[in-house]
Motif scaffolding. Structure first.
Motif, PDB file in Angstrom:
ATOM      1  N   UNK A 294       1.111  -1.175   0.063  1.00 36.96           N
ATOM      2  CA  UNK A 294      -0.014  -0.186  -0.119  1.00 36.96           C
ATOM      3  C   UNK A 294       0.850   1.143  -0.063  1.00 36.96           C
ATOM      4  N   UNK A 295       0.451   2.171  -0.589  1.00 38.05           N
ATOM      5  CA  UNK A 295       1.136   3.590  -0.534  1.00 38.05           C
ATOM      6  C   UNK A 295       0.651   4.506   0.735  1.00 38.05           C
ATOM      7  N   UNK A 296       1.972   5.077   1.009  1.00 43.26           N
ATOM      8  CA  UNK A 296       1.718   6.186   2.159  1.00 43.26           C
ATOM      9  C   UNK A 296       1.241   7.300   1.593  1.00 43.26           C
ATOM     10  N   UNK A 297       2.152   8.158   1.035  1.00 44.36           N
ATOM     11  CA  UNK A 297       1.474   9.511   0.806  1.00 44.36           C
ATOM     12  C   UNK A 297       1.473   9.441  -0.586  1.00 44.36           C
ATOM     13  N   UNK A 298       0.203   9.728  -1.083  1.00 43.83           N
ATOM     14  CA  UNK A 298       0.091   9.677  -2.701  1.00 43.83           C
ATOM     15  C   UNK A 298      -0.295  11.278  -3.324  1.00 43.83           C
ATOM     16  N   UNK A 299       0.161  11.650  -4.035  1.00 44.82           N
ATOM     17  CA  UNK A 299       0.010  13.033  -4.539  1.00 44.82           C
ATOM     18  C   UNK A 299      -0.726  12.853  -5.868  1.00 44.82           C
ATOM     19  N   UNK A 300      -1.655  13.991  -6.294  1.00 43.09           N
ATOM     20  CA  UNK A 300      -2.422  13.897  -7.571  1.00 43.09           C
ATOM     21  C   UNK A 300      -2.567  15.175  -8.353  1.00 43.09           C
ATOM     22  N   UNK A 301      -2.146  14.828  -9.301  1.00 38.15           N
ATOM     23  CA  UNK A 301      -2.432  16.098 -10.453  1.00 38.15           C
ATOM     24  C   UNK A 301      -3.220  15.810 -11.466  1.00 38.15           C
ATOM     25  N   UNK A 302      -4.298  16.761 -11.718  1.00 40.06           N
ATOM     26  CA  UNK A 302      -5.277  16.588 -12.575  1.00 40.06           C
ATOM     27  C   UNK A 302      -5.001  17.124 -13.808  1.00 40.06           C
ATOM     28  N   UNK A 303      -5.469  16.414 -15.014  1.00 38.24           N
ATOM     29  CA  UNK A 303      -5.417  17.015 -16.391  1.00 38.24           C
ATOM     30  C   UNK A 303      -6.552  17.441 -16.795  1.00 38.24           C
ATOM     31  N   UNK A 304      -6.830  18.434 -16.982  1.00 44.81           N
ATOM     32  CA  UNK A 304      -8.166  19.131 -17.286  1.00 44.81           C
ATOM     33  C   UNK A 304      -8.461  19.345 -18.531  1.00 44.81           C
ATOM     34  N   UNK A 305      -9.195  18.130 -19.334  1.00 45.17           N
ATOM     35  CA  UNK A 305      -9.348  18.390 -20.752  1.00 45.17           C
ATOM     36  C   UNK A 305     -10.948  17.958 -20.912  1.00 45.17           C
ATOM     37  N   UNK A 306     -11.834  18.467 -20.278  1.00 40.57           N
ATOM     38  CA  UNK A 306     -13.360  18.281 -20.449  1.00 40.57           C
ATOM     39  C   UNK A 306     -13.493  16.826 -20.307  1.00 40.57           C
ATOM     40  N   UNK A 307     -14.153  16.231 -21.264  1.00 46.05           N
ATOM     41  CA  UNK A 307     -14.501  14.679 -21.012  1.00 46.05           C
ATOM     42  C   UNK A 307     -13.348  13.765 -21.164  1.00 46.05           C
ATOM     43  N   UNK A 308     -12.241  14.376 -21.516  1.00 46.05           N
ATOM     44  CA  UNK A 308     -10.970  13.625 -21.635  1.00 46.05           C
ATOM     45  C   UNK A 308      -9.939  13.817 -20.336  1.00 46.05           C
ATOM     46  N   UNK A 309     -10.451  14.498 -19.230  1.00 40.82           N
ATOM     47  CA  UNK A 309      -9.807  14.575 -18.172  1.00 40.82           C
ATOM     48  C   UNK A 309      -9.283  13.404 -17.518  1.00 40.82           C
ATOM     49  N   UNK A 310      -8.153  13.363 -16.608  1.00 37.96           N
ATOM     50  CA  UNK A 310      -7.849  12.278 -15.912  1.00 37.96           C
ATOM     51  C   UNK A 310      -6.884  12.862 -14.865  1.00 37.96           C
ATOM     52  N   UNK A 311      -6.448  11.853 -13.838  1.00 31.33           N
ATOM     53  CA  UNK A 311      -5.725  12.041 -12.771  1.00 31.33           C
ATOM     54  C   UNK A 311      -4.192  11.584 -13.113  1.00 31.33           C
ATOM     55  N   UNK A 312      -3.136  11.938 -12.656  1.00 35.14           N
ATOM     56  CA  UNK A 312      -1.809  11.265 -12.264  1.00 35.14           C
ATOM     57  C   UNK A 312      -1.853  11.235 -11.026  1.00 35.14           C
ATOM     58  N   UNK A 313      -1.551  10.090 -10.579  1.00 37.72           N
ATOM     59  CA  UNK A 313      -1.167   9.614  -9.074  1.00 37.72           C
ATOM     60  C   UNK A 313       0.194   9.333  -9.048  1.00 37.72           C
ATOM     61  N   UNK A 314       0.775   9.784  -7.801  1.00 36.53           N
ATOM     62  CA  UNK A 314       2.361   9.690  -7.809  1.00 36.53           C
ATOM     63  C   UNK A 314       2.425   9.230  -6.296  1.00 36.53           C
ATOM     64  N   UNK A 315       3.141   8.126  -6.253  1.00 32.59           N
ATOM     65  CA  UNK A 315       3.461   7.712  -4.748  1.00 32.59           C
ATOM     66  C   UNK A 315       4.313   6.448  -4.767  1.00 32.59           C
ATOM     67  N   UNK A 316       4.651   6.046  -3.675  1.00 31.00           N
ATOM     68  CA  UNK A 316       5.448   4.629  -3.529  1.00 31.00           C
ATOM     69  C   UNK A 316       4.366   3.587  -3.421  1.00 31.00           C
ATOM     70  N   UNK A 317       4.421   2.341  -4.169  1.00 30.36           N
ATOM     71  CA  UNK A 317       3.654   1.199  -3.870  1.00 30.36           C
ATOM     72  C   UNK A 317       2.273   1.325  -4.604  1.00 30.36           C
ATOM     73  N   UNK A 318       2.011   2.170  -5.676  1.00 28.85           N
ATOM     74  CA  UNK A 318       0.687   2.316  -6.113  1.00 28.85           C
ATOM     75  C   UNK A 318       0.346   1.092  -6.978  1.00 28.85           C
ATOM     76  N   UNK A 319       1.351   0.371  -7.739  1.00 30.94           N
ATOM     77  CA  UNK A 319       1.089  -0.762  -8.236  1.00 30.94           C
ATOM     78  C   UNK A 319       0.375  -1.812  -7.577  1.00 30.94           C
ATOM     79  N   UNK A 320       0.799  -1.917  -6.255  1.00 32.86           N
ATOM     80  CA  UNK A 320       0.044  -2.783  -5.417  1.00 32.86           C
ATOM     81  C   UNK A 320      -1.432  -2.523  -4.954  1.00 32.86           C
TER      82      UNK A 320
END
Lengths: 364, 364
Positions: free
Chosen positions: A1-27
């Motif tokens: 599990x990941x401890x501290x997760x950072x999030x950056x949002x890409x704002x493109x209307x109905x094509x928007x999505x998040x970038x998640x950054x942190x250790x252990x996210x694959x699990x």
């Protein structure tokens, strides 16, 4: 599990999505679960990354998708072409994957670019998720929806603008990254300061040694800030009709180096590192920046372990290769140049001046 | 110059465009001029169409673009694949074509689908114009932005939704169309009535002989009304998330015929004609339509000179081929069926019932 997760949002209307950054996210399956996917999953990865992280991602996705398949591609920029792309299509069709299938790109920029283009084209478009495992992919290529394969006559010539549904940057994957690839990724980190944020250039100067030593909080901030700056640009110009081209600082010279040496001889980030120095030199010769800024950029590129000089190809060869760059118009090369620290401009320049830059910046 | 020009508008926000229908449009530069293109033109055509219309189009475009080039592809559905697509990319790169280049698809459905996908992918997207020269392309494939190539394992499996900037349907090109291809085009004309407009089915019944004799005013109305009906559907569902799939009436069975016989043995329209009869049969067996409607559709298909029975392949082979159709979900085949005249529904059906339809509708 990941401890501290950072999030950056890409704002493109109905094509928007998040970038998640942190250790252990694959699990951590909850981040994937949230997207509500209904179909199969196909993990696309390469022979280098598969033994390291594919099993963990597969296990995580088995809690999300009723079926998880995998295709393993050969590793390297030389394989970023149609025959390799077709391995993905074959895998999808052999498994009768339908339009609800989700592709997961587990790897660096090459895997991400090819998986994205496969997702854009398979049945005219299926969903995909980026799981970048190199610094270069985490700070640049996995974000913004540029997908492509190379053509023998030019890099990234065949592709699509096609946004992922999520980007999951697991910092733990950087533990296994070879030092040469860490340096190559730093080239794209260094890029953002000169073109868009003078304060970030200051920060990179102060932390480049920590980054080279893989200090986790330094890496986390470098990834997050790079993604934020990229998100700002992409949010304003998704399809590169103008502003977005500044993200190609160093890439016009860099692509010429990559193509001129044969794809894979130089890493993309290495070519961009040297390309930024050439573009800075050209900016200086055009009176746009002063020598002190040029020196600062050169020093930080050097401390990131990147080559300072391009390969010994004739200037005419560089120029020919640059004329097929996607930013060229009517045969005129358009350079991304600096106009002081933190500001980029698009400009052309006389061939003779460009040749001077190349001659002074190649290893003879 | 053209005398009477009809216009159908495709309303898709910033991807909207017009379809122009009339005699002599290939010779009239003003319609192309209006789009304000700045770059090179590349005409993509095939070896059959090139000797007939390429010179006229080139001459017209020379008044619009500062440079006009041409690439001639081999003719036929069997060539709708990567190697042929790559001839277009080679032509673009050899001429150093930039992002402002405009592709012109001069030909039938195969040329249009490949040119559209090349335009979608070259440098991640350049403009293109459809100049359809077959009835099938004029009433269906040139409109709506579906582009693709085939994969050995499935038809149109690799492609993009990518709209043209303009469609120019010159009715004069139908003068040279072989009778077999005229019939194939009529299959797609016939399609629109049963799925979307009962009154148009009446009209087609009354005019199918005139259409077979190439009566110009009948052809003009058939092209216009087909495009209007297609425009209505595509305007509501550009990316085929629902409604648009009804345009594939007859195509699920039809694709199985095409793939099962090897691409090119049956013309697409021929396979769709027989496929519509199979889909109508299936609708009848499910109690959705009565025998009189089924008989009407069969008669009009017969009068259009189209085959009434599919090739003699085992029903199991048809079913296998249909399971890789793009409309399939989790291995379940989704058929476009009729629910009375002028109304289509998406439905699955038991394999045994589908097999019965196939057995009764194949030439043994």
């Amino acid at each position: 599990m990941s401890s501290s997760i950072q999030k950056v949002a890409i704002d493109l209307g109905d094509r928007s999505y998040d970038i998640l950054i942190g250790r252990g996210l694959i699990g951590a399956s909850e981040h994937f679960q949230r997207l509500g996917f209904k179909g199969h999953a196909l993990i696309v990865t390469n022979e280098t990354v598969a033994p390291l992280y594919a099993q963990a991602l597969r296990q995580t996705l088995e809690a999300v998708h009723r079926r998880v398949d995998m295709v393993v591609l050969p590793d390297g920029e030389a394989f970023k072409q149609w025959d390799t792309l077709n391995l993905i299509f074959n895998a999808l069709l052999e498994r009768a994957c339908d339009r609800k299938t989700v592709l997961y790109a587990l790897g660096g920029g090459v895997v991400g670019d090819m998986t994205g283009f496969a997702a854009a084209s398979y049945m005219r478009g299926v969903d995909y998720v980026q799981v970048p495992t190199t610094l270069l992919a985490q700070v640049d290529s996995s974000v913004g929806g540029k997908t492509a394969i190379n053509h023998p006559m030019g890099k990234n010539m065949i592709g699509a603008f096609y946004q992922p549904r999520l980007v999951v940057a697991d910092l733990a994957t950087l533990d296994t990254l070879p030092q040469r690839e860490l340096s190559a990724g730093l080239a794209e980190v260094i890029k953002y300061g000169p073109i868009a944020d003078a304060a970030f250039l200051d920060w990179v100067e102060a932390h480049v040694d920590a980054l080279m030593q893989r200090d986790e909080s330094a890496l986390a901030y470098a990834v997050k800030r790079s993604c934020e700056l990229k998100a700002q640009v992409v949010g304003k110009d998704e399809r590169e009709s103008g502003l977005r081209a500044i993200l190609n600082f160093g890439h016009t010279f860099g692509h010429a180096i990559e193509a001129g040496m044969g794809y894979g001889a130089w890493l993309h980030g290495e070519a961009v590192g040297t390309g930024m120095l050439m573009a800075t030199d050209l900016s200086m010769r055009l009176g746009l920046v002063d020598a002190s800024l040029a020196r600062r950029i050169e020093q930080v590129v050097a401390r990131a372990g990147l080559p300072l000089k391009g390969p010994d190809l004739p200037a005419a060869r560089y120029l020919d290769l640059m004329r097929v760059d996607k930013k060229a118009e009517a045969g005129e090369i358009r350079f991304v140049l600096l106009d002081g620290a933190g500001r980029a401009v698009m400009k052309s320049a006389p061939d003779a001046l460009v040749a001077e830059v190349i001659e002074s910046r190649t290893a003879r």
